[in-house]
Motif scaffolding. Structure first.
Motif, PDB file in Angstrom:
ATOM      1  N   VAL A 191       5.113  -3.804   7.670  1.00  0.00           N
ATOM      2  CA  VAL A 191       6.384  -3.085   7.670  1.00  0.00           C
ATOM      3  C   VAL A 191       6.065  -1.754   7.000  1.00  0.00           C
ATOM      4  N   THR A 192       6.206  -0.655   7.752  1.00  0.00           N
ATOM      5  CA  THR A 192       5.776   0.659   7.259  1.00  0.00           C
ATOM      6  C   THR A 192       6.953   1.619   7.142  1.00  0.00           C
ATOM      7  N   SER A 214       0.841  -1.193   0.000  1.00  0.00           N
ATOM      8  CA  SER A 214       0.000   0.000   0.000  1.00  0.00           C
ATOM      9  C   SER A 214       0.878   1.244   0.000  1.00  0.00           C
ATOM     10  N   GLY A 215       0.267   2.351  -0.366  1.00  0.00           N
ATOM     11  CA  GLY A 215       0.958   3.635  -0.372  1.00  0.00           C
ATOM     12  C   GLY A 215      -0.047   4.769  -0.358  1.00  0.00           C
ATOM     13  N   ALA A 251       3.956   0.689   2.604  1.00  0.00           N
ATOM     14  CA  ALA A 251       3.883  -0.447   3.531  1.00  0.00           C
ATOM     15  C   ALA A 251       3.790  -1.761   2.775  1.00  0.00           C
ATOM     16  N   GLY A 252       4.311  -2.800   3.416  1.00  0.00           N
ATOM     17  CA  GLY A 252       4.144  -4.181   2.976  1.00  0.00           C
ATOM     18  C   GLY A 252       3.362  -4.907   4.046  1.00  0.00           C
ATOM     19  N   HIS A 253       2.496  -5.834   3.648  1.00  0.00           N
ATOM     20  CA  HIS A 253       1.593  -6.492   4.587  1.00  0.00           C
ATOM     21  C   HIS A 253       1.626  -8.009   4.410  1.00  0.00           C
ATOM     22  N   LEU A 254       1.501  -8.726   5.515  1.00  0.00           N
ATOM     23  CA  LEU A 254       1.320 -10.174   5.527  1.00  0.00           C
ATOM     24  C   LEU A 254       0.036 -10.458   6.293  1.00  0.00           C
ATOM     25  N   TYR A 255      -0.945 -11.079   5.625  1.00  0.00           N
ATOM     26  CA  TYR A 255      -2.244 -11.383   6.227  1.00  0.00           C
ATOM     27  C   TYR A 255      -2.321 -12.863   6.578  1.00  0.00           C
ATOM     28  N   ILE A 256      -2.829 -13.154   7.751  1.00  0.00           N
ATOM     29  CA  ILE A 256      -3.089 -14.536   8.160  1.00  0.00           C
ATOM     30  C   ILE A 256      -4.543 -14.597   8.624  1.00  0.00           C
ATOM     31  N   SER A 292      14.764  15.781   6.043  1.00  0.00           N
ATOM     32  CA  SER A 292      13.484  15.118   6.268  1.00  0.00           C
ATOM     33  C   SER A 292      13.514  14.327   7.566  1.00  0.00           C
ATOM     34  N   PHE A 293      12.361  13.834   7.932  1.00  0.00           N
ATOM     35  CA  PHE A 293      12.177  13.019   9.128  1.00  0.00           C
ATOM     36  C   PHE A 293      11.442  11.764   8.687  1.00  0.00           C
ATOM     37  N   ARG A 294      11.859  10.598   9.178  1.00  0.00           N
ATOM     38  CA  ARG A 294      11.214   9.353   8.759  1.00  0.00           C
ATOM     39  C   ARG A 294      10.919   8.456   9.944  1.00  0.00           C
ATOM     40  N   SER A 295       9.948   7.559   9.731  1.00  0.00           N
ATOM     41  CA  SER A 295       9.588   6.559  10.722  1.00  0.00           C
ATOM     42  C   SER A 295       9.469   5.215  10.014  1.00  0.00           C
ATOM     43  N   LEU A 296      10.178   4.220  10.520  1.00  0.00           N
ATOM     44  CA  LEU A 296      10.137   2.860   9.988  1.00  0.00           C
ATOM     45  C   LEU A 296       9.529   1.976  11.067  1.00  0.00           C
ATOM     46  N   GLY A 297       8.426   1.306  10.763  1.00  0.00           N
ATOM     47  CA  GLY A 297       7.721   0.528  11.777  1.00  0.00           C
ATOM     48  C   GLY A 297       7.531  -0.922  11.404  1.00  0.00           C
ATOM     49  N   VAL A 298       7.485  -1.771  12.423  1.00  0.00           N
ATOM     50  CA  VAL A 298       7.119  -3.180  12.293  1.00  0.00           C
ATOM     51  C   VAL A 298       5.987  -3.397  13.294  1.00  0.00           C
TER      52      VAL A 298
END
Length: 191
Positions: A86-87, A46-47, A67-72, A100-106
């Motif tokens: 993973v965002t 997604s984006g 973002a990348g997504h894994l659905y179960i 710039s400012f960034r945020s990487l999330g799991v």
């Protein structure tokens, strides 16, 4: 003899009409089965835009979210799914050439799908998740990792073989000072 040929032609014509109807109906029936069947494990991407809120509103421009997504999807729960994200969210500073400012999330999420109305291919859902977020300024900033949560909702649109979705979330990352808060508004595909 003419009567036999006419009767035979009529039967062949009917058989041809039935074969043509079956040829057109079979893919539609198979397509309908594909759109209503969710696989137990699916992936997504997604984006969209990411809007800084709270104390970070001053000084940051509207950014982007990927973002990348894994659905179960457990077989025992029809309306409950789990999703790992993973965002990556990035915002430029309002002052020119300041980086710039960034945020990487799991993040691990629980999703609740509302039942679809009748034969509707549109299905609303809610989500809530908890995870770790690594934040950093691009110019001279240190990377810091903090706990955060996200809540939101969206609409899933089932198509033949895959699903698209539009989603809005509120993300809050607990930092040492003011919490980092932002609103990703995204569009994605699940396959």
């Amino acid at each position: 003899m003419k009567r036999t040929l006419h009767a035979l032609g009529s039967v062949v014509g009917r058989m041809a009409a039935l074969a043509a109807l079956a040829a057109f109906a079979a893919p539609a029936a198979l397509s309908a089965q594909v759109t209503t069947t969710e696989k137990p494990v699916m992936f997504g991407i997604s984006g969209g835009v990411s809007l800084p809120t709270g104390d970070y509103t001053a000084g940051l421009q509207t950014g982007y979210a990927l973002a990348g997504h894994l659905y179960i999807t457990p077989a025992t729960f029809a309306s409950l799914r789990f999703r790992g994200d993973v965002t990556f969210d990035n915002w430029n500073f309002e002052a020119a050439n300041n980086g710039s400012f960034r945020s990487l999330g799991v993040v691990g999420n629980v999703l609740y799908d509302f039942p679809a109305a009748g034969t509707s291919a549109t299905r609303p859902y809610l989500l809530a998740g908890l995870g770790g977020f690594d934040s950093k300024e691009s110019v001279g900033g240190q990377s810091t990792t903090h706990l955060g949560f996200q809540i939101g909702g969206g609409l899933a649109f089932q198509l033949s073989g895959f699903t698209t979705f539009a989603e809005a979330k509120f993300v809050n990352v607990f930092t040492d000072g003011a919490s980092l808060r932002y609103l990703p508004l995204t569009f994605g595909v699940r396959f």
